[in-house]
Design an enzyme around this catalytic site. Structure first.
Site, short mmCIF file in Angstrom:
data_model
loop_
_atom_site.label_atom_id
_atom_site.label_comp_id
_atom_site.label_asym_id
_atom_site.label_seq_id
_atom_site.Cartn_x
_atom_site.Cartn_y
_atom_site.Cartn_z
N GLU A 39 -12.39 23.64 40.42
CA GLU A 39 -12.58 22.26 39.98
C GLU A 39 -13.90 21.66 40.45
O GLU A 39 -14.10 20.45 40.38
CB GLU A 39 -11.39 21.41 40.43
CG GLU A 39 -10.09 21.91 39.80
CD GLU A 39 -8.89 21.07 40.14
OE1 GLU A 39 -9.03 20.11 40.93
OE2 GLU A 39 -7.80 21.37 39.63
N LYS A 90 -0.06 14.85 33.35
CA LYS A 90 -0.79 15.98 32.77
C LYS A 90 -0.22 16.25 31.38
O LYS A 90 0.95 16.59 31.24
CB LYS A 90 -0.64 17.23 33.65
CG LYS A 90 -1.35 17.13 34.99
CD LYS A 90 -1.03 18.35 35.85
CE LYS A 90 -1.86 18.36 37.13
NZ LYS A 90 -1.43 19.44 38.05
N GLN A 93 -4.63 22.10 48.86
CA GLN A 93 -5.33 22.48 47.63
C GLN A 93 -6.52 21.59 47.29
O GLN A 93 -7.53 22.07 46.79
CB GLN A 93 -4.34 22.47 46.46
CG GLN A 93 -4.88 23.05 45.18
CD GLN A 93 -3.78 23.39 44.21
OE1 GLN A 93 -3.15 24.42 44.31
NE2 GLN A 93 -3.52 22.50 43.27
N LYS A 114 -7.91 11.72 37.82
CA LYS A 114 -8.22 12.87 38.67
C LYS A 114 -8.79 13.94 37.76
O LYS A 114 -8.07 14.52 36.95
CB LYS A 114 -6.93 13.33 39.35
CG LYS A 114 -7.06 14.53 40.22
CD LYS A 114 -5.69 14.89 40.80
CE LYS A 114 -5.74 16.27 41.37
NZ LYS A 114 -4.43 16.70 41.87
#
EC number: 4.2.1.11
Length: 431
Positions: free
Chosen positions: A205, A340, A163, A391
Site C-alpha cells: 500500500e 470495502k 499491519q 483509507k
C-alpha cells in the site's frame, strides 16, 4: 435514453500484478461507464467470494476468466434493456441470478464490476460527477485521510506484526492541506528511517516496510517524523492502527501471537491492555480489527474498555455486510465500520451498510484494498455519503495517489461549498 445496450468485461492487472476484472457498460444515449474491481490480502471469512479460475498453469491460478465470462455471457443477457438509473433493480437482479449468500455462483468480482460501471454510466447520462449522482446535492464533505505510512503483517515482508500504522492530519483546514501534511510527513519518515539504517522499500500500500525492534518502534519513528516535518502530534496529526488481528489469532487456543513483542502470546484481555497502554502513550485515535473476526467476546471487552476514548473499527468483523453489522450494533460491538465495496459486492448493499452504521451512531471509513487499480470510485463514494474518513494507502504508488488526486479535483469543483471536518469527524468519541 439510459437503457443499457451493451456490457463487456475483460481481465486486467491490479497493483500486485494479479488479474482482476474490469467492466464497461454502454447506454443507448452513448453514455459509458467503466469500473475495475480491487482485491484484498487479509480477507474476512464472511466476505463475498472473489471468483478465481484456479488454473495453476495460468497466473498461478489467479485468473478471472470465469468471472469475465459470467459478465459477458450471463449477466449481460439479463441486464441489457434495463435502465441504468435503476441501480437497486439492477443490483437486485444480479443477486437473484447468483442465488447464494456469498455470491459464489457469479462471483462478487463479476457482480461488483457491473454494479459500479452501471452507476458510472448513469452518472454520465445524467451529466453529473459520480459523487453527486450517488449522493445528491448534500454530497460535499471531503474525508479525513488515514494514510498508511508503515506497512507490516500480510501487507509486507518484514517482522512487524501490526499491519498498518497510519497518520490522520486532523488539524488541517481542508483536504488539500491534509494531503500536503501527509506527504511531508511521509518524506520526513523516509529520512528518519534512513538515519537509523532501516530499509525504505515500500509494501503493498505504499508505506515503508522496515524490520523494526518492536511494533512500538513504528509509532516512535512516526512521531519523530511528524515533529521533523514541523507538526505537533495530537493537535495537527493523529495516529491510527490496523492490527488485522484475525491473522494473529489461534481460534482453538483463544490466543493472539505477536512475534515482535517481548510477551508474544496474549489473551484477549492482555491485547486490550496492550492497546490501552499504546493509547495512553501516543495520540492514537483509531484501532481497526483489534480483535479477530470470530472473537466477539474480545470485541465486546475492547469496546467497553476503549470505545469512549477511541474509534474502534470493524473490518473483517463486519465485512461491509448489513446483516452482520446489525448484530454488532445490537451487541454493542465496535463504534465504526470500514467500508470495502468488494466485501459485499454491490453498490446498493454498500450504501445500505453505510446508512445503517450512521443511524446507529457509528462512524464510517471508506477503504481501498491492498490489491488496487487506477479506478477512483471509492474517492467519489466517500464524498457521496459524507463518510468523513477515507483509507487509501500511502503517499506513493499511483494506485493509491489516484484516489487522493480525485479528491483534490472534487474539492476544487465544490469550491466554497466543500466541507472538511478534521477532528470533528470523530463525533461519537468523548474528547
Amino acid at each position: 435514453m439510459s437503457e443499457i445496450v451493451d456490457i463487456y468485461a475483460r481481465e486486467i492487472l491490479d497493483s500486485r500484478g494479479n488479474p482482476t476484472l474490469e467492466c464497461e457498460v454502454f447506454l443507448e444515449s452513448g453514455a459509458f461507464g467503466r469500473a475495475a474491481v480491487p482485491s484484498g490480502a487479509s480477507t474476512g471469512e464472511r466476505e463475498a467470494l472473489e471468483l478465481r479460475d484456479g488454473d495453476k498453469g495460468r497466473y498461478l491460478g489467479k485468473g478471472v476468466l470465469q468471472a469475465v465470462d459470467n459478465v459477458n455471457n450471463r449477466i449481460a443477457d439479463e441486464l441489457i434493456g434495463m435502465e441504468a438509473s435503476d441501480q437497486v433493480g439492477i443490483d437486485q437482479r444480479m443477486l437473484e441470478m447468483d442465488g447464494t449468500e456469498f455470491k459464489s455462483n457469479l462471483g462478487a468480482n463479476a457482480i461488483l464490476g457491473v454494479s459500479l460501471a452501471v452507476a458510472k454510466a448513469a452518472a454520465e447520462e445524467a451529466g453529473l460527477p459520480l459523487y453527486k449522482y450517488i449522493g445528491g446535492a448534500n454530497a460535499r464533505e471531503l474525508p479525513l485521510p488515514m494514510m498508511n505510512i508503515i506497512n507490516g503483517g500480510a501487507h509486507a515482508d518484514n517482522n512487524v506484526d501490526i499491519q498498518e500504522f497510519m497518520i490522520m492530519p486532523a488539524g488541517a483546514c481542508c483536504f488539500a492541506e491534509a494531503l500536503r501534511m501527509g506527504a511531508e510527513i511521509f518524506h520526513a519518515l523516509k529520512g528518519v528511517l534512513k538515519a537509523k539504517g532501516y530499509n525504505t522499500a515500500v509494501g503493498d500500500e505504499g508505506g515503508f516496510a522496515p524490520n523494526l525492534k518492536s511494533n512500538e518502534e513504528a509509532l516512535e519513528v512516526i512521531m519523530e517524523a511528524i515533529v521533523k516535518a514541523g507538526y505537533k502530534p495530537g493537535d495537527d496529526v493523529l495516529l491510527a492502527l490496523d492490527v488485522a488481528s484475525s491473522e494473529l489469532f489461534d481460534k482453538e487456543k483463544g490466543i493472539y501471537t505477536l512475534e515482535n513483542e517481548a510477551q508474544k502470546e496474549k489473551t484477549p484481555a492482555q491485547m486490550v491492555d496492550f492497546y490501552e497502554n499504546l493509547v495512553n502513550k501516543y495520540p492514537i485515535i483509531s484501532i481497526e480489527d483489534g480483535m479477530a473476526e470470530n472473537d466477539w467476546d474480545g470485541w465486546k471487552l475492547m469496546t467497553d474498555r476503549l470505545g469512549k476514548k477511541i474509534q474502534i473499527v470493524g473490518d473483517d468483523l463486519f465485512v461491509t455486510n448489513p446483516k452482520i453489522l446489525k448484530e454488532g450494533i445490537q451487541k454493542g460491538i465496535a463504534n465504526s465500520i470500514l467500508i470495502k465495496l468488494n466485501q459485499i459486492g454491490t453498490l446498493t448493499e454498500t450504501l445500505e451498510a453505510i446508512e445503517m452504521a450512521k443511524r446507529a451512531g457509528y462512524t464510517t471509513v471508506i477503504s481501498h484494498r491492498s490489491g488496487e487499480t487506477e479506478d477512483t470510485t471509492l474517492a467519489d463514494l466517500a464524498v457521496a455519503v459524507n463518510a468523513g474518513q477515507i483509507k487509501t494507502g500511502s503517499l506513493c504508488r499511483t494506485d493509491r495517489v489516484a484516489k487522493y488526486n480525485q479528491l483534490l479535483r472534487i474539492e476544487d469543483e465544490l469550491d466554497t461549498t466543500a466541507e472538511f471536518k478534521g477532528h470533528n469527524v470523530f463525533y461519537n468519541i468523548k474528547k
